[in-house]
Write a protein that holds these residues in place. Structure first.
Motif, short mmCIF file in Angstrom:
data_model
loop_
_atom_site.label_atom_id
_atom_site.label_comp_id
_atom_site.label_asym_id
_atom_site.label_seq_id
_atom_site.Cartn_x
_atom_site.Cartn_y
_atom_site.Cartn_z
N PRO A 31 37.43 5.97 77.16
CA PRO A 31 37.12 7.05 76.22
C PRO A 31 35.97 6.75 75.27
CG PRO A 31 39.48 6.66 76.30
CD PRO A 31 38.83 5.58 77.11
N VAL A 32 35.77 5.50 74.89
CA VAL A 32 34.69 5.16 73.96
C VAL A 32 33.34 5.37 74.62
CG1 VAL A 32 33.66 3.31 72.60
CG2 VAL A 32 36.14 3.54 72.72
N GLU A 33 33.18 4.88 75.84
CA GLU A 33 31.90 5.03 76.55
C GLU A 33 31.70 6.45 77.03
OE1 GLU A 33 31.81 2.25 79.70
OE2 GLU A 33 31.94 0.50 78.39
N ALA A 34 32.76 7.17 77.33
CA ALA A 34 32.64 8.53 77.86
C ALA A 34 31.94 9.45 76.87
CB ALA A 34 34.01 9.08 78.21
N ASN A 35 32.23 9.31 75.59
CA ASN A 35 31.61 10.17 74.59
C ASN A 35 30.12 9.89 74.48
OD1 ASN A 35 31.56 12.19 72.68
ND2 ASN A 35 31.95 10.77 71.00
N GLU A 36 29.70 8.63 74.60
CA GLU A 36 28.29 8.29 74.50
C GLU A 36 27.50 8.80 75.69
OE1 GLU A 36 28.01 4.11 73.94
OE2 GLU A 36 29.15 4.14 72.08
N ALA A 37 28.11 8.84 76.85
CA ALA A 37 27.42 9.26 78.07
C ALA A 37 27.69 10.72 78.40
CB ALA A 37 27.85 8.37 79.23
N ALA A 38 28.29 11.46 77.47
CA ALA A 38 28.68 12.83 77.76
C ALA A 38 27.48 13.74 77.98
CB ALA A 38 29.55 13.38 76.63
N HIS A 42 18.91 14.05 81.56
CA HIS A 42 17.87 15.05 81.80
C HIS A 42 17.86 16.13 80.70
CE1 HIS A 42 21.21 17.22 83.75
NE2 HIS A 42 20.50 18.31 83.54
N VAL A 43 19.00 16.39 80.09
CA VAL A 43 19.05 17.35 78.98
C VAL A 43 18.34 16.77 77.76
CG1 VAL A 43 20.58 18.60 77.41
CG2 VAL A 43 21.17 18.41 79.83
N LEU A 44 18.61 15.50 77.47
CA LEU A 44 17.96 14.85 76.33
C LEU A 44 16.45 14.77 76.54
CD1 LEU A 44 20.53 11.98 75.69
CD2 LEU A 44 20.34 14.19 74.53
N ARG A 45 16.03 14.45 77.76
CA ARG A 45 14.58 14.40 78.05
C ARG A 45 13.94 15.76 77.89
NH1 ARG A 45 16.09 10.76 82.13
NH2 ARG A 45 16.20 12.45 83.64
N ALA A 46 14.62 16.81 78.33
CA ALA A 46 14.07 18.17 78.23
C ALA A 46 13.90 18.58 76.77
CB ALA A 46 14.97 19.16 78.96
N VAL A 47 14.88 18.26 75.93
CA VAL A 47 14.77 18.59 74.50
C VAL A 47 13.63 17.79 73.86
CG1 VAL A 47 15.96 18.47 72.27
CG2 VAL A 47 17.18 19.29 74.29
N ALA A 91 22.51 23.14 64.27
CA ALA A 91 23.89 22.75 64.58
C ALA A 91 24.04 22.36 66.05
CB ALA A 91 24.84 23.89 64.24
N VAL A 92 23.34 23.05 66.94
CA VAL A 92 23.38 22.73 68.37
C VAL A 92 22.72 21.37 68.60
CG1 VAL A 92 22.57 23.40 70.67
CG2 VAL A 92 23.44 25.13 69.11
N LEU A 93 21.57 21.15 67.98
CA LEU A 93 20.87 19.89 68.14
C LEU A 93 21.70 18.73 67.60
CD1 LEU A 93 17.24 20.97 67.23
CD2 LEU A 93 18.16 20.45 69.50
N GLU A 94 22.39 18.94 66.48
CA GLU A 94 23.22 17.88 65.92
C GLU A 94 24.36 17.51 66.87
OE1 GLU A 94 26.30 17.08 62.23
OE2 GLU A 94 24.79 18.66 62.01
N LYS A 95 25.05 18.52 67.41
CA LYS A 95 26.15 18.24 68.34
C LYS A 95 25.64 17.61 69.63
CE LYS A 95 29.71 21.10 68.66
NZ LYS A 95 30.80 20.37 68.08
N LEU A 96 24.48 18.01 70.06
CA LEU A 96 23.92 17.53 71.32
C LEU A 96 23.35 16.12 71.19
CD1 LEU A 96 23.30 18.49 74.24
CD2 LEU A 96 21.10 19.25 73.38
N LEU A 97 22.54 15.90 70.17
CA LEU A 97 21.81 14.65 70.04
C LEU A 97 22.55 13.58 69.24
CD1 LEU A 97 18.29 16.20 69.38
CD2 LEU A 97 19.24 15.43 71.55
N LEU A 98 23.23 13.96 68.19
CA LEU A 98 23.91 12.97 67.33
C LEU A 98 25.35 12.73 67.75
CD1 LEU A 98 22.48 14.00 63.86
CD2 LEU A 98 21.66 12.24 65.40
N GLN A 99 26.09 13.81 67.97
CA GLN A 99 27.50 13.66 68.33
C GLN A 99 27.70 13.48 69.83
OE1 GLN A 99 29.56 17.03 66.66
NE2 GLN A 99 28.83 16.60 64.59
N ARG A 100 26.66 13.76 70.61
CA ARG A 100 26.69 13.62 72.08
C ARG A 100 27.82 14.41 72.73
NH1 ARG A 100 22.60 9.99 73.99
NH2 ARG A 100 21.46 9.54 72.10
N CYS A 101 28.04 15.63 72.25
CA CYS A 101 29.05 16.51 72.84
C CYS A 101 28.52 17.08 74.15
CB CYS A 101 29.38 17.65 71.89
SG CYS A 101 30.15 17.12 70.36
N PRO A 102 29.34 17.13 75.19
CA PRO A 102 28.88 17.67 76.47
C PRO A 102 28.69 19.18 76.39
CG PRO A 102 31.20 17.15 76.60
CD PRO A 102 30.72 16.67 75.25
#
Length: 131
Positions: A31-38, A42-47, A91-102
């Protein structure tokens, strides 16, 4: 007297997911690694590219999407579609980039979500249960 078994059974939990129409075997994750790799890379590169293109347009290093397209060796339509990612709600960028929510949507759908008002983007990108 009992005889020891000659066979050893090893069970490794794997998940099979489809990526680009092809099955991909995903390794087990804790579970610890799963959140980081969520969030997929390619999404991060596109942003990141979208923000880079936005900065180039704002600073004058490129004057049009066509200039960016020639520099990146892609079509201007692709630039126009993907640059929308630079205008996602904070808020979307924060969840996507900082919190790494899928994401609950594909990258293509995420570009369409950028056209929505900021108040609606989080629910559209991560699922209706979150706001």
């Amino acid at each position: 007297m009992s005889v020891a078994p000659t066979t050893i059974r090893v069970i490794i939990p794997l998940a099979i997911r489809k990526r680009n129409g092809r099955p991909k075997i995903m390794p087990p994750s804790n579970p610890v690694e799963a959140n980081e790799a969520a969030v997929e890379a390619h999404v991060l590169r596109a942003v990141a590219k979208a923000w880079s293109w936005r900065r180039k347009l704002e600073t004058g290093k490129a004057s049009t999407n066509l200039d960016l397209a020639h520099a990146e060796d892609v079509s201007d339509r692709y630039i126009g579609r993907m640059i929308k990612l630079a205008y996602l709600a904070p808020a979307v960028l924060e969840k996507l980039l900082l919190q790494r929510c899928p994401l609950a949507v594909s990258l293509k759908d995420l570009t369409a979500i950028a056209d929505l008002p900021w108040a609606e983007q989080v629910a559209a990108a991560f699922g209706s249960s979150e706001a």
